[in-house]
Write an enzyme that holds these catalytic residues in place. Structure first.
Site, PDB file in Angstrom:
ATOM      1  N   ASP A 144       1.046  -1.189  -0.047  1.00 47.07           N
ATOM      2  CA  ASP A 144      -0.157  -0.064   0.097  1.00 47.07           C
ATOM      3  C   ASP A 144       0.854   1.238  -0.234  1.00 47.07           C
ATOM      4  OD1 ASP A 144      -2.292  -1.546   0.187  1.00 47.07           O
ATOM      5  OD2 ASP A 144      -2.197  -1.526   2.341  1.00 47.07           O
ATOM      6  N   GLU A 161      -1.513 -10.662  -8.124  1.00 49.07           N
ATOM      7  CA  GLU A 161      -2.750 -10.164  -8.515  1.00 49.07           C
ATOM      8  C   GLU A 161      -2.835  -8.633  -8.994  1.00 49.07           C
ATOM      9  OE1 GLU A 161      -2.719 -12.885  -5.596  1.00 49.07           O
ATOM     10  OE2 GLU A 161      -3.462 -10.975  -4.791  1.00 49.07           O
ATOM     11  N   GLU A 217      -0.149  -6.816  -9.910  1.00 49.42           N
ATOM     12  CA  GLU A 217       0.675  -6.642 -11.262  1.00 49.42           C
ATOM     13  C   GLU A 217      -0.149  -7.131 -12.435  1.00 49.42           C
ATOM     14  OE1 GLU A 217       4.304  -8.897 -10.612  1.00 49.42           O
ATOM     15  OE2 GLU A 217       5.052  -8.541 -12.291  1.00 49.42           O
TER      16      GLU A 217
HETATM   17  C1  LIG Z   1      -2.181  -3.539  -2.498  1.00 48.21           C
HETATM   18  S1  LIG Z   1      -2.323  -5.204  -1.809  1.00 48.21           S
HETATM   19  C2  LIG Z   1      -1.196  -6.057  -2.465  1.00 48.21           C
HETATM   20  C3  LIG Z   1      -1.390  -7.690  -2.657  1.00 48.21           C
HETATM   21  C4  LIG Z   1      -0.353  -8.787  -3.352  1.00 48.21           C
HETATM   22  N1  LIG Z   1       0.725  -8.518  -2.761  1.00 48.21           N
HETATM   23  C5  LIG Z   1      -0.252  -8.535  -4.650  1.00 48.21           C
HETATM   24  O1  LIG Z   1       0.742  -7.755  -5.140  1.00 48.21           O
HETATM   25  O2  LIG Z   1      -1.127  -8.709  -5.576  1.00 48.21           O
HETATM   26  C6  LIG Z   1      -1.575  -5.122  -0.218  1.00 48.21           C
HETATM   27  C7  LIG Z   1      -1.840  -6.241   0.817  1.00 48.21           C
HETATM   28  O3  LIG Z   1      -0.858  -5.840   1.799  1.00 48.21           O
HETATM   29  C8  LIG Z   1      -1.691  -6.265   3.216  1.00 48.21           C
HETATM   30  N2  LIG Z   1      -0.906  -5.319   4.144  1.00 48.21           N
HETATM   31  C9  LIG Z   1      -0.955  -3.987   4.258  1.00 48.21           C
HETATM   32  N3  LIG Z   1      -0.460  -3.568   5.315  1.00 48.21           N
HETATM   33  C10 LIG Z   1       0.038  -4.635   5.906  1.00 48.21           C
HETATM   34  C11 LIG Z   1       0.863  -4.812   7.173  1.00 48.21           C
HETATM   35  N4  LIG Z   1       1.185  -3.828   8.062  1.00 48.21           N
HETATM   36  N5  LIG Z   1       0.994  -6.264   7.536  1.00 48.21           N
HETATM   37  C12 LIG Z   1       0.610  -7.411   6.852  1.00 48.21           C
HETATM   38  N6  LIG Z   1      -0.170  -7.059   5.598  1.00 48.21           N
HETATM   39  C13 LIG Z   1      -0.348  -5.852   5.144  1.00 48.21           C
HETATM   40  C14 LIG Z   1      -3.020  -5.774   2.786  1.00 48.21           C
HETATM   41  O4  LIG Z   1      -4.100  -6.239   3.795  1.00 48.21           O
HETATM   42  C15 LIG Z   1      -3.123  -5.994   1.282  1.00 48.21           C
HETATM   43  O5  LIG Z   1      -3.610  -7.363   1.302  1.00 48.21           O
END
Ligand SMILES: C[S@@+](CC[C@H](N)C(=O)[O-])C[C@H]1O[C@@H](n2cnc3c(N)ncnc32)[C@H](O)[C@@H]1O
Length: 215
Positions: free
Chosen positions: A118, A195, A197
């Site tokens: 994020d 996903e 990407e």
């Molecule tokens: C934008 S999504 C990307 C998901 C995946 N890595 C992808 O590239 O398709 C970011 C993911 O990171 C998780 N996330 C964000 N901050 C986090 C944290 N501090 N600890 C664990 N997971 C986290 C969110 O819940 C979300 O599922």
């Protein structure tokens, strides 16, 4: 990541809690016996990347860490449907990145993957970015000597911010950096898509990648 609350997830968790590494009696075995082959994805989302990595690299052990239980349930269900758990080399964890040093021991991880983390675009949110110096310090402690962080993003600002944080920390060397991963024919051969990407590629957004090595 936006996800509709899926009704099945609450019930699904009741029967599948043991799939979580932190609830499992095998955590010590994995970390001690399989030492130095451990790989961790932080924020694994719905799991495409970590599931495919674990299938492609059977000699390595992978952990998919995701803070959101609903999203993680999607990843774990996908995994259960696709993989033969007998020969399993993939585990999941439902904890916050902020807490990983409480669960995982120091200097055991070969690679940490940060995929499309994020961006937290507002200035006052900088500390929440998973490449903020406070997180780099946590990752540094988990990695073996020479271990790496592989970071991919669609977001220019997060990419630039990460370069600044690496300079500030001084304990990682940037060994690879591109602002257009898909123009690098050599690097793309072994690339595993996430996903996010896939979605960004469909919108013709350039994918940025950086590899940081622990000094
Ligand atoms: C934008 S999504 C990307 C998901 C995946 N890595 C992808 O590239 O398709 C970011 C993911 O990171 C998780 N996330 C964000 N901050 C986090 C944290 N501090 N600890 C664990 N997971 C986290 C969110 O819940 C979300 O599922």
């Amino acid at each position: 990541m936006r996800i509709r609350k899926k009704k099945w997830t609450k019930k699904w968790w009741e029967g599948n809690n043991s799939l979580l590494l932190e609830n499992s009696s095998i955590i010590n075995d994995i970390i001690l016996i399989k030492n130095k082959r451990l790989n961790l994805e932080i924020g694994c989302g719905k799991g495409d990347f970590i599931i495919n990595k674990s299938v492609n690299e059977k000699d390595n052990i992978f952990i998919g860490l995701e803070k959101d239980p609903t999203i993680l349930a999607v990843a774990m269900r996908k995994f259960k449907e696709k993989i033969n758990p007998v020969n399993n080399n993939l585990y999941f964890s439902n904890i916050l990145a902020q807490n990983i040093s409480e669960y995982f021991p120091k200097e055991k991880f070969k690679k940490i993957f940060l995929n499309f983390s994020d961006p937290w675009p507002k200035k006052h949110q900088a500390k929440r970015r998973l490449t903020h110096i406070s997180f780099l310090k946590i990752y540094y402690n988990l990695l073996v000597n020479g271990g790496t962080i592989e970071f991919k993003t669609d977001n220019d600002n997060l990419f630039l911010f990460t370069i600044e944080q690496v300079k500030l920390f001084e304990n990682f060397l940037i060994t690879y950096k591109t602002s257009d991963l898909y123009s690098d024919t050599f690097e793309i051969v072994n690339n595993v898509q996430t996903e996010y990407e896939t979605k960004f590629l469909e919108k013709n957004v350039k994918i940025k990648k950086m590899v940081l090595q622990k000094l």
